[in-house]
Write an enzyme that holds these catalytic residues in place. Sequence first.
Site, PDB file in Angstrom:
ATOM      1  NE  ARG A 115      -3.319  -0.140   2.982  1.00  0.00           N
ATOM      2  CZ  ARG A 115      -3.643   0.113   4.261  1.00  0.00           C
ATOM      3  NH1 ARG A 115      -3.282  -0.721   5.208  1.00  0.00           N
ATOM      4  NH2 ARG A 115      -4.315   1.193   4.569  1.00  0.00           N
ATOM      5  CB  SER A 168      -0.207   4.467   4.112  1.00  0.00           C
ATOM      6  OG  SER A 168       0.307   3.278   4.687  1.00  0.00           O
ATOM      7  CB  THR A 210     -10.962   3.987  17.809  1.00  0.00           C
ATOM      8  OG1 THR A 210     -10.395   2.742  17.429  1.00  0.00           O
ATOM      9  CG2 THR A 210     -12.430   3.764  18.154  1.00  0.00           C
ATOM     10  CB  SER A 255     -10.312  -0.707  16.248  1.00  0.00           C
ATOM     11  OG  SER A 255     -10.427  -1.819  17.083  1.00  0.00           O
ATOM     12  NE  ARG A 265      -6.579   0.308  18.363  1.00  0.00           N
ATOM     13  CZ  ARG A 265      -5.954   0.584  17.230  1.00  0.00           C
ATOM     14  NH1 ARG A 265      -6.531   1.359  16.328  1.00  0.00           N
ATOM     15  NH2 ARG A 265      -4.759   0.084  16.989  1.00  0.00           N
ATOM     16  NE  ARG A 300     -11.233   2.769   7.438  1.00  0.00           N
ATOM     17  CZ  ARG A 300     -11.679   2.672   6.192  1.00  0.00           C
ATOM     18  NH1 ARG A 300     -12.956   2.811   5.923  1.00  0.00           N
ATOM     19  NH2 ARG A 300     -10.841   2.421   5.204  1.00  0.00           N
ATOM     20  N   GLY A 301      -8.409   6.097   7.887  1.00  0.00           N
ATOM     21  CA  GLY A 301      -7.340   6.696   7.100  1.00  0.00           C
ATOM     22  C   GLY A 301      -5.986   6.332   7.673  1.00  0.00           C
ATOM     23  CD  GLN A 335       1.424  10.111   8.354  1.00  0.00           C
ATOM     24  OE1 GLN A 335       0.690   9.221   7.889  1.00  0.00           O
ATOM     25  NE2 GLN A 335       2.651   9.865   8.785  1.00  0.00           N
ATOM     26  CB  THR A 336      -5.737  10.572   7.289  1.00  0.00           C
ATOM     27  OG1 THR A 336      -5.064  10.669   6.040  1.00  0.00           O
ATOM     28  CG2 THR A 336      -7.201  10.948   7.104  1.00  0.00           C
ATOM     29  NE  ARG A 337      -6.446   5.440  11.328  1.00  0.00           N
ATOM     30  CZ  ARG A 337      -6.421   4.179  11.670  1.00  0.00           C
ATOM     31  NH1 ARG A 337      -6.525   3.848  12.943  1.00  0.00           N
ATOM     32  NH2 ARG A 337      -6.288   3.218  10.781  1.00  0.00           N
ATOM     33  CB  CYS A 365     -16.405  -8.259   8.675  1.00  0.00           C
ATOM     34  SG  CYS A 365     -17.508  -8.271  10.094  1.00  0.00           S
TER      35      CYS A 365
END
Length: 309
Positions: A8, A10, A126, A128, A131, A148-149, A152-154, A241
Amino acid sequence: MKITIGTRASKLALWQAEHIKAEIEGRYSDVEVVLKKIVTKGDKILDSPLAKVGGKGLFVKEIENELISGEIDIAVHSMKDVPTEFPDGLELFAITYRGDPRDAFVSAHGKSLAELSHKEDVTIGTSSLRRQAQLLIRYSHWNIVWVRGNVQTRLKRMEERGMDGIILAAAGLQRLELEHLVQEYIDPEVMVPAIGQGALGLEIRSADNELKEKLKFLIHPETTQCVLAERALLRTMEGGCQVPIGAYATMTSDGQVHLKAMVGSVDGKTVVRRESIGNDPEVLGIDLANEMLDAGARAILQEVYQDHQ
């Protein structure tokens, strides 16, 4: 020899792929390793919780397709993102040395979880359900929001939305040299980590025997035993999932695997915790999962699956 690693795009995924590249090139002077960045569905869909859009497989499917087609030779994954089943012709070949397995709390205002515990209007981000469930077990009055992301996005979302903090994987922050942002590391006794958290996995074609021989040195036996126990538990619980399941295994001084696990309702009101020790990681994970399912985990998970269909 040229080896192509699929990853990926990121910063964290690239760090992980670069780490494996450096290990291989450091071992073999005659091998060239190149990286190929691949955008996955999980990287594109950022406006929905993972559990609602397909779970863990969203981060690996496109990479696996390139592995099957021969465009890449190795896929490097965070073990916590790897589904328990693999397409025909592919296998999880190596689990590397595990980094920090813990979750970490990044605080927006320099306050610990304990210092925030008496506030009524606390908002924690979060991505998750695991969590979320474990936070609400202790802090039922808090507002848990999904974010999500990439890392850095979070962090950016935390500031933009005025959150009090977010929970991230400690290993990811450490690999990105962002330890200075960690307010506190959360003990696995308090927040049981995700299956495989902190470890990397290498997925390759089953028939690629020459490559397997070259990559054997990356296998970390102790980490492998522990993560296989955690994954056996997850597979038995059919945690395909994203689900509120945590499991963390360690090695005892006499070489056995000690597995601790939890399953919690998303609202934190019901939790099943168990632990066990055994010699065979697969048997240990399966047996502990079945014990937990019979003790109430089955009902919790059925409710989660219904809510996220």
